[in-house]
Write a protein that holds these residues in place. Structure first.
Motif, PDB file in Angstrom:
ATOM      1  N   GLU A  28       0.841  -1.198   0.000  1.00  0.00           N
ATOM      2  CA  GLU A  28       0.000   0.000   0.000  1.00  0.00           C
ATOM      3  C   GLU A  28       0.871   1.242   0.000  1.00  0.00           C
ATOM      4  O   GLU A  28       1.751   1.399   0.857  1.00  0.00           O
ATOM      5  CB  GLU A  28      -0.933   0.013   1.209  1.00  0.00           C
ATOM      6  N   ILE A  29       0.648   2.119  -0.965  1.00  0.00           N
ATOM      7  CA  ILE A  29       1.416   3.358  -1.062  1.00  0.00           C
ATOM      8  C   ILE A  29       0.752   4.454  -0.247  1.00  0.00           C
ATOM      9  O   ILE A  29       1.387   5.139   0.553  1.00  0.00           O
ATOM     10  CB  ILE A  29       1.557   3.791  -2.535  1.00  0.00           C
ATOM     11  N   SER A  30      -0.537   4.634  -0.442  1.00  0.00           N
ATOM     12  CA  SER A  30      -1.287   5.652   0.284  1.00  0.00           C
ATOM     13  C   SER A  30      -2.770   5.400   0.081  1.00  0.00           C
ATOM     14  O   SER A  30      -3.180   4.619  -0.790  1.00  0.00           O
ATOM     15  CB  SER A  30      -0.914   7.069  -0.183  1.00  0.00           C
ATOM     16  N   SER A  31      -3.583   6.069   0.881  1.00  0.00           N
ATOM     17  CA  SER A  31      -5.029   5.957   0.728  1.00  0.00           C
ATOM     18  C   SER A  31      -5.661   7.274   1.136  1.00  0.00           C
ATOM     19  O   SER A  31      -5.069   8.073   1.859  1.00  0.00           O
ATOM     20  CB  SER A  31      -5.596   4.806   1.561  1.00  0.00           C
ATOM     21  N   ILE A  32      -6.878   7.476   0.661  1.00  0.00           N
ATOM     22  CA  ILE A  32      -7.592   8.706   0.983  1.00  0.00           C
ATOM     23  C   ILE A  32      -9.079   8.403   1.054  1.00  0.00           C
ATOM     24  O   ILE A  32      -9.620   7.668   0.224  1.00  0.00           O
ATOM     25  CB  ILE A  32      -7.308   9.815  -0.064  1.00  0.00           C
ATOM     26  N   ALA A  33      -9.736   8.923   2.088  1.00  0.00           N
ATOM     27  CA  ALA A  33     -11.176   8.792   2.244  1.00  0.00           C
ATOM     28  C   ALA A  33     -11.843  10.031   1.665  1.00  0.00           C
ATOM     29  O   ALA A  33     -11.412  11.158   1.933  1.00  0.00           O
ATOM     30  CB  ALA A  33     -11.540   8.625   3.711  1.00  0.00           C
TER      31      ALA A  33
END
Length: 222
Positions: A28-33
């Motif tokens: 996982e590199i990044s996530s955003i809600a």
């Protein structure tokens, strides 16, 4: 959705969250809600540096596709965004919406540069010319407009009609002058050729070729 070089993939979860994963490790590199309306579409920019997410209420969010993500969100349109095109060299985004308008945005800040009005239906195709100087927009009625990106001025438009298409071209003193083109079926899409000198528009079982400077019909390829 894979990035252009297939080094990462963006995954939407429950239409509320986007996670970026490395390929092929799955890290996982990044996530955003995302807040607000349900997410609708995702698309990477042609250089893979930006990820665009659109919502059903017409909002657009630009996300830097990196381990240190930054986002910019705007209420881009009054209806769902149906079509987009990205011009990497000029850092511009072209959006076409269900509300019948198209818009040009500077990236990555999503600052509005131009908004194009004049369509009578939702936008079904949008395309930048290769040099980014022109934008072509096509709506569900089969009408195509070509605009100057920098000034927002309409260069020409081609309208369907029972007796054929009418071509309206910007005159030297302003205003649009008209003449008739003899093919009544509506256009279904429009794209610039790689050299930017022509527009290809599909119509039933044929492809129409137009001069991108003034809309002159040049050929029909059946």
């Amino acid at each position: 959705v894979f990035s252009p070089d297939e080094s990462c993939v963006a995954v939407m979860t429950d239409r509320t969250e986007i996670t970026l994963y490395e390929v092929p490790t799955g890290r996982e590199i990044s996530s955003i809600a995302m807040r607000g309306a349900d997410l609708d579409k995702m698309s990477f920019s042609s250089d893979g540096q930006l990820l665009l997410a659109t919502s059903e209420d017409g909002r657009a969010t630009i996300w830097t596709a990196s381990s240190d993500p930054h986002t910019n969100q705007v209420e881009a349109h009054q209806g769902e965004i149906l079509q987009i095109d990205h011009h990497a060299a000029r850092n511009l985004l072209l959006t076409g919406s269900y509300d019948g308008t198209a818009a040009v945005w500077s990236l990555p800040e999503m600052r509005l540069q131009q908004r194009y009005h004049g369509h009578d239906g939702e936008l079904i195709a949008v395309d930048f010319s290769p040099d980014g100087a022109l934008a072509a927009t096509l709506d569900a009625t089969g009408t195509m407009h070509v605009w100057k990106v920098q000034s927002g001025e309409e260069v020409f438009r081609i309208n369907p009609g029972s007796d054929g298409f009418s071509r309206h071209v910007l005159g030297t003193g302003g205003g649009l002058r008209s003449n008739m083109l003899n093919f009544p079926a509506p256009l279904s899409t429009g794209i610039f050729t790689p050299d930017g000198r022509r527009l290809l528009a599909f119509q039933d079982d044929a492809m129409r070729v137009f001069d991108s400077r003034d809309g002159t019909a040049q050929a029909t390829l059946a």
